[in-house]
Design a protein around this motif. Structure first.
Motif, short mmCIF file in Angstrom:
data_model
loop_
_atom_site.label_atom_id
_atom_site.label_comp_id
_atom_site.label_asym_id
_atom_site.label_seq_id
_atom_site.Cartn_x
_atom_site.Cartn_y
_atom_site.Cartn_z
N ALA A 76 0.83 -1.20 0.00
CA ALA A 76 0.00 0.00 0.00
C ALA A 76 0.87 1.25 0.00
CB ALA A 76 -0.92 0.00 1.20
N SER A 101 3.42 1.92 -1.75
CA SER A 101 4.85 1.76 -2.12
C SER A 101 5.08 2.31 -3.52
CB SER A 101 5.25 0.29 -2.13
OG SER A 101 4.88 -0.33 -0.94
N ALA A 126 3.80 3.57 -14.45
CA ALA A 126 3.38 3.43 -15.85
C ALA A 126 1.98 3.98 -16.08
CB ALA A 126 3.42 1.95 -16.24
N ARG A 176 0.47 6.85 -16.36
CA ARG A 176 -0.19 7.97 -15.67
C ARG A 176 0.29 9.34 -16.15
NH1 ARG A 176 -3.86 4.46 -14.34
NH2 ARG A 176 -3.54 3.26 -12.44
N GLY A 206 -5.99 -0.52 -4.75
CA GLY A 206 -4.77 -1.04 -5.37
C GLY A 206 -4.49 -0.60 -6.79
N VAL A 207 -5.18 0.45 -7.26
CA VAL A 207 -4.91 0.90 -8.63
C VAL A 207 -3.80 1.95 -8.69
CG1 VAL A 207 -7.15 0.37 -9.69
CG2 VAL A 207 -6.82 2.56 -8.51
N GLY A 208 -3.38 2.44 -7.50
CA GLY A 208 -2.26 3.38 -7.49
C GLY A 208 -2.64 4.82 -7.18
N THR A 260 -2.77 6.33 -4.09
CA THR A 260 -1.88 6.90 -3.08
C THR A 260 -0.52 7.25 -3.69
OG1 THR A 260 -2.98 5.67 -1.34
CG2 THR A 260 -0.76 6.45 -0.86
N GLU A 275 -7.92 8.88 0.85
CA GLU A 275 -9.04 8.15 1.47
C GLU A 275 -10.19 9.08 1.85
OE1 GLU A 275 -9.07 4.91 1.61
OE2 GLU A 275 -7.00 4.22 1.66
N LEU A 284 -12.14 6.07 -2.98
CA LEU A 284 -12.83 4.99 -3.67
C LEU A 284 -13.94 5.58 -4.55
CD1 LEU A 284 -13.05 2.47 -0.70
CD2 LEU A 284 -11.59 2.32 -2.72
N LEU A 310 -4.23 -0.66 -15.62
CA LEU A 310 -3.40 -0.19 -16.72
C LEU A 310 -3.76 -0.92 -18.00
CD1 LEU A 310 0.08 -0.04 -14.93
CD2 LEU A 310 -1.52 1.84 -15.35
N ALA A 369 5.21 -1.54 -17.10
CA ALA A 369 5.38 -1.57 -15.64
C ALA A 369 6.20 -2.77 -15.19
CB ALA A 369 4.01 -1.58 -14.96
N PRO A 419 -2.49 -2.51 -10.94
CA PRO A 419 -1.13 -2.20 -10.50
C PRO A 419 -0.62 -3.00 -9.31
CG PRO A 419 -2.20 -0.19 -11.17
CD PRO A 419 -3.26 -1.28 -11.21
N TYR A 420 -1.46 -3.16 -8.27
CA TYR A 420 -0.97 -3.91 -7.11
C TYR A 420 -0.59 -5.33 -7.53
CZ TYR A 420 -0.47 -4.91 -2.12
OH TYR A 420 0.04 -5.22 -0.88
N1 LIG Z 1 1.23 3.35 -12.42
C1 LIG Z 1 1.71 2.27 -11.78
N2 LIG Z 1 2.53 1.41 -12.42
C2 LIG Z 1 3.00 0.33 -11.76
N3 LIG Z 1 2.72 0.04 -10.48
C3 LIG Z 1 1.93 0.85 -9.81
C4 LIG Z 1 1.38 2.01 -10.41
N4 LIG Z 1 0.61 2.65 -9.52
C5 LIG Z 1 0.69 1.93 -8.38
N5 LIG Z 1 1.45 0.85 -8.53
C6 LIG Z 1 1.71 -0.17 -7.50
O1 LIG Z 1 0.44 -0.63 -7.06
C7 LIG Z 1 0.41 -0.83 -5.67
C8 LIG Z 1 -0.76 -0.08 -5.06
O2 LIG Z 1 -0.59 1.30 -5.14
P1 LIG Z 1 -1.37 2.30 -4.15
O3 LIG Z 1 -1.20 1.87 -2.74
O4 LIG Z 1 -1.02 3.67 -4.53
O5 LIG Z 1 -2.89 1.99 -4.59
P2 LIG Z 1 -4.21 2.67 -4.03
O6 LIG Z 1 -5.09 2.92 -5.19
O7 LIG Z 1 -3.88 3.79 -3.14
O8 LIG Z 1 -4.85 1.47 -3.18
P3 LIG Z 1 -5.82 1.56 -1.89
O9 LIG Z 1 -7.17 1.95 -2.41
O10 LIG Z 1 -5.81 0.16 -1.35
O11 LIG Z 1 -5.25 2.55 -0.94
C9 LIG Z 1 1.78 -0.43 -5.15
O12 LIG Z 1 2.52 -1.60 -4.94
C10 LIG Z 1 2.38 0.41 -6.28
O13 LIG Z 1 3.78 0.26 -6.34
#
Ligand SMILES: Nc1ncnc2c1ncn2[C@@H]1O[C@H](COP(=O)(O)OP(=O)(O)OP(=O)(O)O)[C@@H](O)[C@H]1O
Ligand SMILES: [Mg+2]
Length: 396
Positions: free
Chosen positions: A12, A14, A20, A22, A52-54, A56, A176, A209, A235, A243, A271-272
């Motif tokens: 979460a 990371s 990729a 964005r 988990g779509v990225g 954060t 959030e 969300l 993606l 990615a 992404p996750y």
């Molecule tokens: N554009 C991207 N390309 C590759 N990996 C990505 C990308 N965006 C995020 N990730 C990876 O996806 C994972 C989830 O990212 P992040 O925690 O930002 O998701 P989130 O949408 O905030 O999820 P949550 O709703 O659970 O908080 C991480 O391991 C991150 O490294």
């Protein structure tokens, strides 16, 4: 492959080795930030997407971008248990103190800090969890009505004036956002509306969300016009491949196309999941190029790792009744599902399931893409539910 050099980063928030797909979104937000900074109007941005779509990672990335543009930033995450004023106040104080280091902004920043003192004192009655160091005495009449909607507006106006005096902008990064209570959300919207009307250089960059959009609309009907709601999605194929491939190539390792295709198929570009598959594939492979059979061998451990982290943390927060509801959804597939179909699985009336459904929405587990429809906010949660509650007696 050498585990020490494994570049992938499931987790979460990371930062991924390769952000990729964005660039377009980042560049449009970059433009908005620069416009706000020179006093041009632009909309605040609320990025919405599934777990988990990225979101954060993007928020943090954009914050860095804002700082490198010389924009003053603050970053908060709305927790489920605390009030927005309580988490906002200390971060706003820090931002104002930083602004006050700028000679031109000093007087206005000090005034805003006096506003913050009034804000904290007056609202402490309602929001007991407000705790913030006060650098100045409150100024009677400045953001101290005790009414959040009024006081937040006054406070952000003062902060905006300070940013303008300093020749910069203030960007609020809030993660959030769907967890913020509706009346607090309404106050935030009103305040952003006010600073926009006054052309003050304040911008909100939020993430949440998919239910966030509807919540904002219910809190203030004009919210949908005031903000942009870009969707952060899985993606598309080329970005997903990038990615996975780019980080390996940066380490001098190649990956066969068939292997990349298989990872895309398994993760569907989420992404996750991509990070998790990348990590486990790297572990399974011994020589470059990484092959399809390496990915095939890695898949079970990638799934197991996701079950123990990404999915598990969500599952553990559920009551037995909520688990059963989600299991019933899973039984009919990935969704979205009609309420009637879920009720039928459970052999219950739709109306009697209303409270459970509402709790699950509040917890951020499901959302309603359109009236009467219910969908998971966690990608592929249906498959996980079937793995974790496999027996046919889950209905009991
Ligand atoms: N554009 C991207 N390309 C590759 N990996 C990505 C990308 N965006 C995020 N990730 C990876 O996806 C994972 C989830 O990212 P992040 O925690 O930002 O998701 P989130 O949408 O905030 O999820 P949550 O709703 O659970 O908080 C991480 O391991 C991150 O490294
Ligand atoms: Mg997040």
């Amino acid at each position: 492959m050498d585990p020490i050099r494994n570049p992938y980063a499931p987790g979460a928030g990371s930062p991924p080795p390769e952000l990729a797909g964005r660039d377009e979104l980042r560049s449009s937000i970059n433009t908005a930030l620069q416009r706000i900074k020179i006093g041009r109007p632009d909309k605040s941005i609320l990025m919405v997407g599934l777990r988990g779509v990225g979101k954060t990672v993007l928020l943090d990335n954009i914050r860095e971008m804002a700082e490198s543009l010389g924009v003053q930033t603050l970053r908060i995450e709305a927790p489920e248990e605390r009030s927005l004023p309580a988490i906002l106040a200390p971060q706003l104080r820090q931002a104002l103190l930083r602004l006050s280091l700028n000679e031109r902004a000093r007087a206005a920043a000090h005034r805003a800090l006096r506003g913050l003192a009034g804000f904290a004192k007056a609202l402490k009655v309602k929001f007991h969890d407000i705790e913030v160091g006060l650098d100045f005495e409150a100024e009677p009449g400045l953001a101290d009505n005790g009414d959040l909607e009024h006081d937040l507006q006054a406070l952000l106006e003062e902060a905006g004036i300070a940013a303008r005096e300093g020749g910069t902008a203030l960007a609020l990064f809030i993660d959030e956002l769907q967890y913020v209570e509706e009346d607090e959300l309404a106050a935030l919207i009103t305040a952003m509306h006010r600073v926009a009307q006054r052309r003050l250089p304040v911008i909100l960059v939020g993430a949440g969300l998919p239910q966030l959009r509807g919540r904002m609309g219910r809190a203030k009907s004009y919210a949908e016009r005031l903000f942009d709601f870009p969707i952060v999605d899985r993606l598309p194929r080329p970005a997903a491949i990038q990615a996975i491939l780019k980080p390996a190539q940066d380490e001098g390792v190649d990956i066969e196309l068939a292997a990349l295709e298989y990872i895309f198929e398994k993760t569907r570009g989420y992404p996750y999941f991509l990070q998790e598959w990348g990590k486990h594939t790297w572990e399974a492979a011994t020589v470059s190029p990484i092959t399809l059979s390496d990915v095939e061998r890695a898949s079970d451990s990638a799934v197991a790792a996701l079950d123990e982290s990404f999915f598990r943390v969500r599952f553990d927060r559920l009551t037995p009744v909520e688990k059963t509801y989600l299991r019933a959804m899973a039984e009919i597939g990935p969704g979205p599902h009609r309420s009637g179909d879920i009720a039928q699985q459970l052999q219950r009336e739709v109306s009697s399931l209303g409270p459970t459904r509402s709790q699950l929405i509040a917890k951020g587990m499901i959302w309603s893409p359109s009236h009467g429809d219910t969908a998971f906010t966690v990608p592929m949660f249906d498959e996980f539910m079937k793995r974790i509650m496999p027996t046919s007696d889950w209905r009991n």
